[in-house]
Structure formats: structure tokens, C-alpha cells
Design a protein around this motif. Structure first.
Motif, PDB file in Angstrom:
ATOM      1  N   ARG A  11       1.457   9.670   1.998  1.00 48.36           N
ATOM      2  CA  ARG A  11       1.267   9.442   0.558  1.00 48.36           C
ATOM      3  C   ARG A  11       2.529   8.830  -0.056  1.00 48.36           C
ATOM      4  O   ARG A  11       2.457   7.888  -0.837  1.00 48.36           O
ATOM      5  CB  ARG A  11       0.918  10.756  -0.124  1.00 48.36           C
ATOM      6  N   GLN A  13       4.929   7.151   1.497  1.00 50.94           N
ATOM      7  CA  GLN A  13       5.161   5.817   2.032  1.00 50.94           C
ATOM      8  C   GLN A  13       4.260   4.795   1.334  1.00 50.94           C
ATOM      9  O   GLN A  13       4.712   3.704   0.970  1.00 50.94           O
ATOM     10  CB  GLN A  13       4.911   5.801   3.528  1.00 50.94           C
ATOM     11  N   MET A  14       3.015   5.129   1.127  1.00 51.62           N
ATOM     12  CA  MET A  14       2.105   4.226   0.426  1.00 51.62           C
ATOM     13  C   MET A  14       2.519   4.037  -1.038  1.00 51.62           C
ATOM     14  O   MET A  14       2.440   2.935  -1.576  1.00 51.62           O
ATOM     15  CB  MET A  14       0.666   4.749   0.482  1.00 51.62           C
ATOM     16  N   ALA A  18       3.624   0.408  -2.597  1.00 50.53           N
ATOM     17  CA  ALA A  18       2.918  -0.188  -3.739  1.00 50.53           C
ATOM     18  C   ALA A  18       3.846  -0.348  -4.931  1.00 50.53           C
ATOM     19  O   ALA A  18       3.768  -1.343  -5.659  1.00 50.53           O
ATOM     20  CB  ALA A  18       1.719   0.677  -4.112  1.00 50.53           C
ATOM     21  N   CYS A  55      -6.294  -1.548  -3.581  1.00 48.47           N
ATOM     22  CA  CYS A  55      -6.768  -0.202  -3.255  1.00 48.47           C
ATOM     23  C   CYS A  55      -8.205  -0.188  -2.738  1.00 48.47           C
ATOM     24  O   CYS A  55      -8.691   0.867  -2.309  1.00 48.47           O
ATOM     25  CB  CYS A  55      -6.666   0.704  -4.481  1.00 48.47           C
ATOM     26  N   GLN A  58      -9.309   1.302   1.081  1.00 46.49           N
ATOM     27  CA  GLN A  58      -9.320   2.754   1.205  1.00 46.49           C
ATOM     28  C   GLN A  58     -10.408   3.368   0.331  1.00 46.49           C
ATOM     29  O   GLN A  58     -11.023   4.357   0.715  1.00 46.49           O
ATOM     30  CB  GLN A  58      -7.956   3.347   0.846  1.00 46.49           C
ATOM     31  N   GLU A  74      -4.103   7.857   1.826  1.00 50.58           N
ATOM     32  CA  GLU A  74      -3.550   6.528   1.582  1.00 50.58           C
ATOM     33  C   GLU A  74      -3.946   6.018   0.199  1.00 50.58           C
ATOM     34  O   GLU A  74      -3.135   5.398  -0.495  1.00 50.58           O
ATOM     35  CB  GLU A  74      -4.038   5.561   2.650  1.00 50.58           C
ATOM     36  N   GLY A  77      -1.762   7.616  -2.482  1.00 47.56           N
ATOM     37  CA  GLY A  77      -0.435   7.008  -2.533  1.00 47.56           C
ATOM     38  C   GLY A  77      -0.441   5.634  -3.174  1.00 47.56           C
ATOM     39  O   GLY A  77       0.411   5.316  -4.005  1.00 47.56           O
ATOM     40  N   LYS A  78      -1.426   4.817  -2.809  1.00 48.45           N
ATOM     41  CA  LYS A  78      -1.495   3.478  -3.388  1.00 48.45           C
ATOM     42  C   LYS A  78      -1.759   3.521  -4.891  1.00 48.45           C
ATOM     43  O   LYS A  78      -1.155   2.769  -5.650  1.00 48.45           O
ATOM     44  CB  LYS A  78      -2.588   2.665  -2.694  1.00 48.45           C
TER      45      LYS A  78
END
Length: 99
Positions: A11, A13-14, A18, A55, A58, A74, A77-78
Motif C-alpha cells: 500500500r 509503495q503504491m 502515485a 486506478c 485494480q 494496490e 495505495g493508488k
């Protein structure tokens, strides 16, 4: 043999990815738009649409696949990264004098 990463790492890292992509791109677009006379609300709406497209893979996987926990993480997070970037980038652009 293969270690699964915790959800928090994926989460984060995404979100950071972004945030960097959309934050930098939004500030650059504001700089180009200021030189070419583009209206800032048009640039903002365009980036909201691009964030939705970013997005979409996902989101489709979450909606269509029953066991899609990694895609949901994911997507979280994005969405968080895009929201923070699209909120903070106009502030940075304004401080730099582009808006």
C-alpha cells in the motif's frame, strides 16, 4: 521460498509511486499550461480523469475477481497517492507562481 510482503508495504509503495508520478506531472502541466494559456480547471479535470484510468486495472480486478485481496491493497495505495498528489500539487504550483 517466496516471502509475501505485508499489505502495508504494498500500500505504501503504491501510494508513494502515485504521489510522485501525479504530483510531478501536475506541477509540470501547470507550468506548461501557464505558458500556453490553458485554464487550470481543465488541467485539474484532465488529471482527475488520468488518475481514474491509472486506478482502473485494480478496480476492475476488485469488481470482477472474487479473491482479489492484493488488487484491493494496490487500489487503496493508488487512490490514496492520487488523492494526496491532486490535493497538494496545486498548492505547490501556486507557490511556484504557475497558478
Amino acid at each position: 521460498m517466496w516471502q509475501v510482503l505485508p499489505d502495508e508495504y504494498i500500500r505504501a509503495q503504491m501510494a508513494v509511486g502515485a504521489l510522485v508520478v501525479f504530483g510531478v506531472a501536475r506541477v509540470v502541466a501547470a507550468a506548461i499550461g501557464a505558458q500556453r494559456g490553458w485554464r487550470i480547471p481543465v488541467v485539474t479535470n484532465w488529471f482527475i480523469g488520468v488518475a481514474g484510468i491509472f486506478c482502473a486495472p485494480q478496480m476492475l480486478e476488485v469488481l470482477l475477481v472474487a479473491s482479489s485481496h492484493p488488487a484491493y491493497v494496490e487500489l487503496q495505495g493508488k487512490v490514496i497517492g492520487c488523492a494526496v498528489a491532486l490535493f497538494c500539487a496545486p498548492i505547490v504550483s501556486h507557490r511556484l507562481g504557475y497558478e
